[in-house]
Design a protein around this motif. Structure first.
Motif, PDB file in Angstrom:
ATOM      1  N   PRO A  67      -2.919  18.047  -9.557  1.00 45.71           N
ATOM      2  CA  PRO A  67      -3.167  16.937 -10.490  1.00 45.71           C
ATOM      3  C   PRO A  67      -2.182  15.775 -10.294  1.00 45.71           C
ATOM      4  O   PRO A  67      -2.573  14.616 -10.390  1.00 45.71           O
ATOM      5  CB  PRO A  67      -2.997  17.573 -11.870  1.00 45.71           C
ATOM      6  CG  PRO A  67      -3.298  19.019 -11.661  1.00 45.71           C
ATOM      7  CD  PRO A  67      -2.778  19.324 -10.284  1.00 45.71           C
ATOM      8  N   GLY A  68      -0.936  16.068 -10.006  1.00 43.19           N
ATOM      9  CA  GLY A  68       0.054  15.017  -9.774  1.00 43.19           C
ATOM     10  C   GLY A  68      -0.270  14.207  -8.532  1.00 43.19           C
ATOM     11  O   GLY A  68      -0.192  12.976  -8.532  1.00 43.19           O
ATOM     12  N   ARG A  69      -0.641  14.891  -7.459  1.00 39.28           N
ATOM     13  CA  ARG A  69      -1.014  14.196  -6.219  1.00 39.28           C
ATOM     14  C   ARG A  69      -2.272  13.361  -6.427  1.00 39.28           C
ATOM     15  O   ARG A  69      -2.378  12.238  -5.942  1.00 39.28           O
ATOM     16  CB  ARG A  69      -1.204  15.201  -5.084  1.00 39.28           C
ATOM     17  CG  ARG A  69       0.102  15.843  -4.627  1.00 39.28           C
ATOM     18  CD  ARG A  69      -0.071  16.701  -3.377  1.00 39.28           C
ATOM     19  NE  ARG A  69      -0.915  17.863  -3.586  1.00 39.28           N
ATOM     20  CZ  ARG A  69      -0.492  19.038  -4.045  1.00 39.28           C
ATOM     21  NH1 ARG A  69       0.788  19.207  -4.354  1.00 39.28           N
ATOM     22  NH2 ARG A  69      -1.328  20.050  -4.180  1.00 39.28           N
ATOM     23  N   THR A  70      -3.234  13.908  -7.176  1.00 35.73           N
ATOM     24  CA  THR A  70      -4.481  13.182  -7.451  1.00 35.73           C
ATOM     25  C   THR A  70      -4.204  11.929  -8.271  1.00 35.73           C
ATOM     26  O   THR A  70      -4.737  10.849  -7.983  1.00 35.73           O
ATOM     27  CB  THR A  70      -5.477  14.090  -8.193  1.00 35.73           C
ATOM     28  OG1 THR A  70      -5.771  15.211  -7.362  1.00 35.73           O
ATOM     29  CG2 THR A  70      -6.760  13.353  -8.527  1.00 35.73           C
ATOM     30  N   LYS A  71      -3.348  12.053  -9.272  1.00 32.02           N
ATOM     31  CA  LYS A  71      -3.013  10.887 -10.100  1.00 32.02           C
ATOM     32  C   LYS A  71      -2.357   9.796  -9.261  1.00 32.02           C
ATOM     33  O   LYS A  71      -2.694   8.614  -9.385  1.00 32.02           O
ATOM     34  CB  LYS A  71      -2.077  11.297 -11.236  1.00 32.02           C
ATOM     35  CG  LYS A  71      -1.711  10.129 -12.118  1.00 32.02           C
ATOM     36  CD  LYS A  71      -0.761  10.528 -13.213  1.00 32.02           C
ATOM     37  CE  LYS A  71      -0.435   9.295 -14.019  1.00 32.02           C
ATOM     38  NZ  LYS A  71       0.841   9.357 -14.664  1.00 32.02           N
ATOM     39  N   LEU A  72      -1.419  10.177  -8.398  1.00 36.67           N
ATOM     40  CA  LEU A  72      -0.763   9.183  -7.550  1.00 36.67           C
ATOM     41  C   LEU A  72      -1.773   8.530  -6.610  1.00 36.67           C
ATOM     42  O   LEU A  72      -1.760   7.302  -6.434  1.00 36.67           O
ATOM     43  CB  LEU A  72       0.376   9.825  -6.761  1.00 36.67           C
ATOM     44  CG  LEU A  72       1.136   8.866  -5.828  1.00 36.67           C
ATOM     45  CD1 LEU A  72       1.732   7.690  -6.598  1.00 36.67           C
ATOM     46  CD2 LEU A  72       2.213   9.612  -5.062  1.00 36.67           C
ATOM     47  N   GLU A  73      -2.656   9.309  -6.014  1.00 31.21           N
ATOM     48  CA  GLU A  73      -3.678   8.750  -5.108  1.00 31.21           C
ATOM     49  C   GLU A  73      -4.582   7.764  -5.851  1.00 31.21           C
ATOM     50  O   GLU A  73      -4.906   6.695  -5.335  1.00 31.21           O
ATOM     51  CB  GLU A  73      -4.503   9.876  -4.479  1.00 31.21           C
ATOM     52  CG  GLU A  73      -5.580   9.377  -3.535  1.00 31.21           C
ATOM     53  CD  GLU A  73      -5.061   8.547  -2.371  1.00 31.21           C
ATOM     54  OE1 GLU A  73      -5.770   7.602  -1.958  1.00 31.21           O
ATOM     55  OE2 GLU A  73      -3.952   8.822  -1.868  1.00 31.21           O
ATOM     56  N   MET A  74      -4.990   8.125  -7.064  1.00 35.47           N
ATOM     57  CA  MET A  74      -5.828   7.218  -7.854  1.00 35.47           C
ATOM     58  C   MET A  74      -5.067   5.942  -8.189  1.00 35.47           C
ATOM     59  O   MET A  74      -5.642   4.834  -8.171  1.00 35.47           O
ATOM     60  CB  MET A  74      -6.298   7.913  -9.130  1.00 35.47           C
ATOM     61  CG  MET A  74      -7.312   9.011  -8.879  1.00 35.47           C
ATOM     62  SD  MET A  74      -7.712   9.970 -10.355  1.00 35.47           S
ATOM     63  CE  MET A  74      -8.489   8.736 -11.377  1.00 35.47           C
ATOM     64  N   SER A  75      -3.792   6.055  -8.472  1.00 33.14           N
ATOM     65  CA  SER A  75      -2.969   4.877  -8.767  1.00 33.14           C
ATOM     66  C   SER A  75      -2.870   3.966  -7.551  1.00 33.14           C
ATOM     67  O   SER A  75      -2.941   2.743  -7.666  1.00 33.14           O
ATOM     68  CB  SER A  75      -1.570   5.304  -9.214  1.00 33.14           C
ATOM     69  OG  SER A  75      -1.616   5.975 -10.441  1.00 33.14           O
ATOM     70  N   LEU A  76      -2.701   4.558  -6.378  1.00 34.50           N
ATOM     71  CA  LEU A  76      -2.633   3.769  -5.149  1.00 34.50           C
ATOM     72  C   LEU A  76      -3.965   3.068  -4.878  1.00 34.50           C
ATOM     73  O   LEU A  76      -3.994   1.907  -4.434  1.00 34.50           O
ATOM     74  CB  LEU A  76      -2.224   4.650  -3.972  1.00 34.50           C
ATOM     75  CG  LEU A  76      -0.779   5.158  -4.016  1.00 34.50           C
ATOM     76  CD1 LEU A  76      -0.556   6.235  -2.965  1.00 34.50           C
ATOM     77  CD2 LEU A  76       0.201   4.010  -3.851  1.00 34.50           C
ATOM     78  N   GLN A  77      -5.078   3.745  -5.137  1.00 31.86           N
ATOM     79  CA  GLN A  77      -6.392   3.121  -4.964  1.00 31.86           C
ATOM     80  C   GLN A  77      -6.566   1.965  -5.936  1.00 31.86           C
ATOM     81  O   GLN A  77      -7.119   0.917  -5.574  1.00 31.86           O
ATOM     82  CB  GLN A  77      -7.497   4.156  -5.153  1.00 31.86           C
ATOM     83  CG  GLN A  77      -7.567   5.179  -4.046  1.00 31.86           C
ATOM     84  CD  GLN A  77      -8.551   6.295  -4.353  1.00 31.86           C
ATOM     85  OE1 GLN A  77      -9.245   6.307  -5.359  1.00 31.86           O
ATOM     86  NE2 GLN A  77      -8.605   7.286  -3.459  1.00 31.86           N
ATOM     87  N   ALA A  78      -6.102   2.138  -7.173  1.00 31.30           N
ATOM     88  CA  ALA A  78      -6.197   1.064  -8.161  1.00 31.30           C
ATOM     89  C   ALA A  78      -5.360  -0.137  -7.740  1.00 31.30           C
ATOM     90  O   ALA A  78      -5.785  -1.292  -7.886  1.00 31.30           O
ATOM     91  CB  ALA A  78      -5.749   1.570  -9.533  1.00 31.30           C
ATOM     92  N   LEU A  79      -4.171   0.112  -7.209  1.00 26.99           N
ATOM     93  CA  LEU A  79      -3.314  -0.975  -6.730  1.00 26.99           C
ATOM     94  C   LEU A  79      -4.008  -1.760  -5.624  1.00 26.99           C
ATOM     95  O   LEU A  79      -3.995  -2.991  -5.612  1.00 26.99           O
ATOM     96  CB  LEU A  79      -1.984  -0.408  -6.231  1.00 26.99           C
ATOM     97  CG  LEU A  79      -1.018  -1.416  -5.617  1.00 26.99           C
ATOM     98  CD1 LEU A  79      -0.550  -2.426  -6.658  1.00 26.99           C
ATOM     99  CD2 LEU A  79       0.177  -0.691  -4.998  1.00 26.99           C
ATOM    100  N   GLU A  80      -4.647  -1.040  -4.722  1.00 30.59           N
ATOM    101  CA  GLU A  80      -5.350  -1.692  -3.614  1.00 30.59           C
ATOM    102  C   GLU A  80      -6.546  -2.508  -4.110  1.00 30.59           C
ATOM    103  O   GLU A  80      -6.857  -3.567  -3.575  1.00 30.59           O
ATOM    104  CB  GLU A  80      -5.810  -0.634  -2.615  1.00 30.59           C
ATOM    105  CG  GLU A  80      -6.406  -1.227  -1.351  1.00 30.59           C
ATOM    106  CD  GLU A  80      -6.759  -0.149  -0.343  1.00 30.59           C
ATOM    107  OE1 GLU A  80      -7.890  -0.202   0.191  1.00 30.59           O
ATOM    108  OE2 GLU A  80      -5.921   0.745  -0.095  1.00 30.59           O
ATOM    109  N   ALA A  81      -7.221  -2.025  -5.151  1.00 30.32           N
ATOM    110  CA  ALA A  81      -8.415  -2.707  -5.674  1.00 30.32           C
ATOM    111  C   ALA A  81      -8.083  -3.884  -6.574  1.00 30.32           C
ATOM    112  O   ALA A  81      -8.941  -4.727  -6.827  1.00 30.32           O
ATOM    113  CB  ALA A  81      -9.283  -1.704  -6.441  1.00 30.32           C
ATOM    114  N   TRP A  82      -6.857  -3.965  -7.078  1.00 33.73           N
ATOM    115  CA  TRP A  82      -6.485  -4.983  -8.069  1.00 33.73           C
ATOM    116  C   TRP A  82      -6.766  -6.420  -7.625  1.00 33.73           C
ATOM    117  O   TRP A  82      -7.382  -7.184  -8.383  1.00 33.73           O
ATOM    118  CB  TRP A  82      -5.016  -4.818  -8.466  1.00 33.73           C
ATOM    119  CG  TRP A  82      -4.560  -5.901  -9.383  1.00 33.73           C
ATOM    120  CD1 TRP A  82      -3.744  -6.943  -9.065  1.00 33.73           C
ATOM    121  CD2 TRP A  82      -4.906  -6.088 -10.767  1.00 33.73           C
ATOM    122  NE1 TRP A  82      -3.548  -7.747 -10.165  1.00 33.73           N
ATOM    123  CE2 TRP A  82      -4.255  -7.239 -11.220  1.00 33.73           C
ATOM    124  CE3 TRP A  82      -5.716  -5.374 -11.655  1.00 33.73           C
ATOM    125  CZ2 TRP A  82      -4.375  -7.710 -12.519  1.00 33.73           C
ATOM    126  CZ3 TRP A  82      -5.820  -5.846 -12.956  1.00 33.73           C
ATOM    127  CH2 TRP A  82      -5.160  -7.002 -13.367  1.00 33.73           C
TER     128      TRP A  82
END
Length: 102
Positions: A67-82
């Motif tokens: 879950p921690g790795r998934t949350k970080l990956e989702m955060s990185l995807q959100a940063l890229e999409a911003w």
């Protein structure tokens, strides 16, 4: 006067407004109401920006669980999409919105 809505979004901060915008983009016929205080002084949006940034809640144990790795990956995807999302907001609003880096 009674109004009927398909969806009521409770909270008029950044996340609530973004949710409402995405709903009407997906279905322009959807009747969406956003409910929240007119005065946002001290509102959660300022805190949400820090709370939801990519690395704000990364600790030494973040990568030790799926879950921690998934949350970080989702955060990185959100940063890229911003940047693209901000461009879409600018196009939809007709008003210049700015991204600030600290």
């Amino acid at each position: 006067m009674t109004s009927i809505y398909d969806v009521v979004v409770v909270g008029n901060g950044m996340l609530g407004c973004a949710t409402a915008l995405d709903l009407v983009r997906t279905d322009p016929g959807l009747r969406v109401a956003v409910v929240g205080p007119a005065d946002r002084t001290g509102g959660a949006s300022a805190a949400a920006g820090a709370m939801l940034n990519c690395f704000g809640e990364v600790t030494h144990t973040t990568l030790s669980s799926e879950p921690g790795r998934t949350k970080l990956e989702m955060s990185l995807q959100a940063l890229e999409a911003w940047p693209a999302w901000l461009d879409e907001l600018n196009a939809d609003s007709g008003t210049l919105l700015q991204q600030f880096s600290v």
